[in-house]
Design a protein around this motif. Sequence first.
Motif, PDB file in Angstrom:
ATOM      1  N   VAL A   1       0.874  -1.169   0.000  1.00  0.00           N
ATOM      2  CA  VAL A   1       0.000   0.000   0.000  1.00  0.00           C
ATOM      3  C   VAL A   1       0.910   1.218   0.000  1.00  0.00           C
ATOM      4  O   VAL A   1       1.725   1.387   0.911  1.00  0.00           O
ATOM      5  CB  VAL A   1      -0.914   0.012   1.239  1.00  0.00           C
ATOM      6  N   GLN A   2       0.803   2.023  -1.041  1.00  0.00           N
ATOM      7  CA  GLN A   2       1.772   3.105  -1.225  1.00  0.00           C
ATOM      8  C   GLN A   2       1.075   4.415  -1.538  1.00  0.00           C
ATOM      9  O   GLN A   2      -0.051   4.429  -2.018  1.00  0.00           O
ATOM     10  CB  GLN A   2       2.701   2.765  -2.406  1.00  0.00           C
TER      11      GLN A   2
ATOM     12  N   LYS B   1      -0.142 -10.875   0.832  1.00  0.00           N
ATOM     13  CA  LYS B   1       0.482 -10.151   1.944  1.00  0.00           C
ATOM     14  C   LYS B   1       0.328  -8.661   1.689  1.00  0.00           C
ATOM     15  O   LYS B   1       0.798  -8.146   0.670  1.00  0.00           O
ATOM     16  CB  LYS B   1       1.958 -10.517   2.060  1.00  0.00           C
ATOM     17  N   VAL B   2      -0.363  -7.968   2.581  1.00  0.00           N
ATOM     18  CA  VAL B   2      -0.602  -6.541   2.415  1.00  0.00           C
ATOM     19  C   VAL B   2       0.285  -5.778   3.400  1.00  0.00           C
ATOM     20  O   VAL B   2       0.170  -5.973   4.620  1.00  0.00           O
ATOM     21  CB  VAL B   2      -2.090  -6.189   2.663  1.00  0.00           C
ATOM     22  N   THR B   3       1.174  -4.958   2.879  1.00  0.00           N
ATOM     23  CA  THR B   3       2.072  -4.173   3.726  1.00  0.00           C
ATOM     24  C   THR B   3       1.728  -2.699   3.550  1.00  0.00           C
ATOM     25  O   THR B   3       1.681  -2.202   2.427  1.00  0.00           O
ATOM     26  CB  THR B   3       3.539  -4.414   3.324  1.00  0.00           C
ATOM     27  N   ASN B   4       1.485  -2.046   4.650  1.00  0.00           N
ATOM     28  CA  ASN B   4       1.024  -0.662   4.576  1.00  0.00           C
ATOM     29  C   ASN B   4       2.188   0.313   4.694  1.00  0.00           C
ATOM     30  O   ASN B   4       2.734   0.526   5.775  1.00  0.00           O
ATOM     31  CB  ASN B   4      -0.005  -0.410   5.682  1.00  0.00           C
TER      32      ASN B   4
ATOM     33  N   GLN C   1      -2.283  -0.788  10.304  1.00  0.00           N
ATOM     34  CA  GLN C   1      -1.785   0.568  10.539  1.00  0.00           C
ATOM     35  C   GLN C   1      -0.491   0.816   9.770  1.00  0.00           C
ATOM     36  O   GLN C   1       0.113  -0.114   9.233  1.00  0.00           O
ATOM     37  CB  GLN C   1      -1.585   0.783  12.042  1.00  0.00           C
ATOM     38  N   ALA C   2      -0.087   2.080   9.752  1.00  0.00           N
ATOM     39  CA  ALA C   2       1.138   2.475   9.048  1.00  0.00           C
ATOM     40  C   ALA C   2       2.283   1.561   9.461  1.00  0.00           C
ATOM     41  O   ALA C   2       2.508   1.325  10.645  1.00  0.00           O
ATOM     42  CB  ALA C   2       1.475   3.924   9.368  1.00  0.00           C
ATOM     43  N   GLY C   3       3.000   1.020   8.494  1.00  0.00           N
ATOM     44  CA  GLY C   3       4.169   0.198   8.778  1.00  0.00           C
ATOM     45  C   GLY C   3       3.869  -1.257   9.076  1.00  0.00           C
ATOM     46  O   GLY C   3       4.776  -2.071   9.160  1.00  0.00           O
ATOM     47  N   GLN C   4       2.584  -1.586   9.236  1.00  0.00           N
ATOM     48  CA  GLN C   4       2.250  -2.973   9.577  1.00  0.00           C
ATOM     49  C   GLN C   4       1.868  -3.777   8.336  1.00  0.00           C
ATOM     50  O   GLN C   4       1.619  -3.222   7.272  1.00  0.00           O
ATOM     51  CB  GLN C   4       1.069  -2.993  10.555  1.00  0.00           C
TER      52      GLN C   4
ATOM     53  N   ALA D   1      -2.488 -15.301  13.544  1.00  0.00           N
ATOM     54  CA  ALA D   1      -1.597 -14.686  14.537  1.00  0.00           C
ATOM     55  C   ALA D   1      -1.298 -13.225  14.224  1.00  0.00           C
ATOM     56  O   ALA D   1      -1.077 -12.426  15.124  1.00  0.00           O
ATOM     57  CB  ALA D   1      -0.298 -15.480  14.612  1.00  0.00           C
ATOM     58  N   ASP D   2      -1.303 -12.879  12.926  1.00  0.00           N
ATOM     59  CA  ASP D   2      -0.930 -11.498  12.574  1.00  0.00           C
ATOM     60  C   ASP D   2      -2.144 -10.577  12.439  1.00  0.00           C
ATOM     61  O   ASP D   2      -2.038  -9.484  11.885  1.00  0.00           O
ATOM     62  CB  ASP D   2      -0.102 -11.478  11.279  1.00  0.00           C
ATOM     63  N   LEU D   3      -3.302 -11.007  12.939  1.00  0.00           N
ATOM     64  CA  LEU D   3      -4.491 -10.154  12.866  1.00  0.00           C
ATOM     65  C   LEU D   3      -4.184  -8.789  13.497  1.00  0.00           C
ATOM     66  O   LEU D   3      -3.724  -8.732  14.638  1.00  0.00           O
ATOM     67  CB  LEU D   3      -5.654 -10.823  13.608  1.00  0.00           C
ATOM     68  N   PRO D   4      -4.399  -7.707  12.771  1.00  0.00           N
ATOM     69  CA  PRO D   4      -4.027  -6.388  13.316  1.00  0.00           C
ATOM     70  C   PRO D   4      -4.780  -6.046  14.605  1.00  0.00           C
ATOM     71  O   PRO D   4      -5.917  -6.455  14.802  1.00  0.00           O
ATOM     72  CB  PRO D   4      -4.435  -5.427  12.193  1.00  0.00           C
TER      73      PRO D   4
END
Length: 574
Positions: A41-42, A78-81, A114-117, A569-572
């Motif tokens: 996400v950019q 994989k979604v990276t913010n 969130q930002a960076g996650q 496990a990685d649920l925000p």
Amino acid sequence: MVNFYTSFQLWLSILLIYGYNVLVMAQWPSGGSTRYYDFKVQTTRIAKLCNSKDMVTINGMFPGPVVYAQEDDKIIVKVTNETPYNTTIHWHGVRQKLSCWFDGPSYITQCPIQAGQSFTYEFTMVKQKGTFFWHAHISWLRATVYGALVVYPKSGVPYPFKVPYEEHILILGEYWLEDVVQLEHATAASGGPPTPANAFTINGHPGPNYNCSNTDVYQIDVVSGKTYMLRLIHAGLNVESFFAIANHKLTIVEADAEYTKPFTTDRVMLGPGQTMIVLVTADQPLGKYSMAMGPYMSAKGVKFQNISSIAYFQYLGAVPNSFSLPAKLPSFNDNLAVMTVMDGLRSLSSPVNVPKKIDRELFVTIGLNVQKCHSKTPKKNCQGVNNGVMAASMNNISFVKPKISVLEAYYKGIDGYFTEDFPGAPLKFYDFVNGAPNIIPNNTEAILNGTRTLVLEYGTRVQLILQDTGTVTTENHPIHLHGYSFYVVAYGTGNYYPQNANFNLVDPPFMNTIGVPVGGWAAVRFVADNPGVWFMHCHLDIHQSWGLGTVFVVKNGKGELETLPHPPADLPQC
Ligand code: C2O
């Protein structure tokens, strides 16, 4: 095939440049596989309509990357913010069998990324194929964060129609010059209606009707005599759309990723959240033909963009710079044109497996409301109808998103975030369509705010009547249900009376978003056999922001195959 390969190679190189793990092939991929995608996400600078702005994209692309898979494949994204904004991604139309945690609506099934996650979505296209899309499901980010999700049949399984020469994706959108997140905040603060989009777009391109857009136009090069498959996806925010191609017929063969009986028409209507496959044969004299997207606006007194977006259907061998023949769109308020398309949608197979016995009858009114102005600066904050504050509701409950996700609160038994008292019917029955004219205070203020859900036992056979109301204005609402498709068994104008309703239990279309007719109603049926927490809302984003939605909590059944697994496990976290 020349074109197909060229466009395919182009796609492949685009995809490779952006560094994905692609498994896209000219032929259908082989079955039972896992498809991996990497979504960054950019914030990307985009120039359009003589302006440029920073906007949120996936991997710098607008529209975003296409996700390809095959029926029964597993999809892992994989979604990276990398932006400062909170985000989530929803896989629109994917039924998420036993994978509610990956559905994506913010504060319904997950907290934002969130930002960076990052968060990895993982789900299987269980018995599903066709044209889907994905979009951000938080604030109005989905105005720029969307893309197609194309799922092919299993290897060796043919389409129920002649194999088209080529296929193309056409995503309809709305574009604002302003930052959409700021725009949403400003709209909420104003209490009034949203600013209309500056342009409609087809695959992100406004086309020649708009300033500085003569070359910002999408084009399909076609070979005379060939048949093309167009995957139409409505990713717009606040306006429904007509679509037509000059001098060419459209044959609908799929709606909301389910096959339909072929239905040939001059134009179609899609609401935000709807998808459709139309087949088009290039059977006209060589030339350049417009493909046009224009507004369908059934509400009264609403400002909207009325310039259509144009793309080209360009015959090879035609004079390249010739003028394009204009497409004939219905007028913006042509309700009859919409009904005609709707009447044409029938499931391919008949009889379908629609529930005949019903365990639970639900009756849900949908409509707008105006709340009293309580602001000390009404000129600023109460710009709704009659100087009030705009709202929207189902059964007079305006939905409020909680501070943590409903699913997490439900699953972990955390009290205080939602209640289980969403009413299965309106508190009072009256003439919904004509009984509440556009004047305050006739029943428009009597709404309650809350995070109210309706709980369904596993396996409940539900019939849901969606009734539009004339409160403020009647309007066609595209109502979307997460986690399910439903059979659209009946619809009509006016108020719903069972004795006047004509039920189609033979070949009703199986959809995930139903445009409830303006000043009318629709009856849908589904079996609540997917445990989890499922949002149902108007896919016009402004209505969703105003509270036009509710949540179904579907309980677990017996055994592993009827039970929602543990959260990933990685649920925000919120
Ligand atoms: Cu495509 Cu909840 O939405």
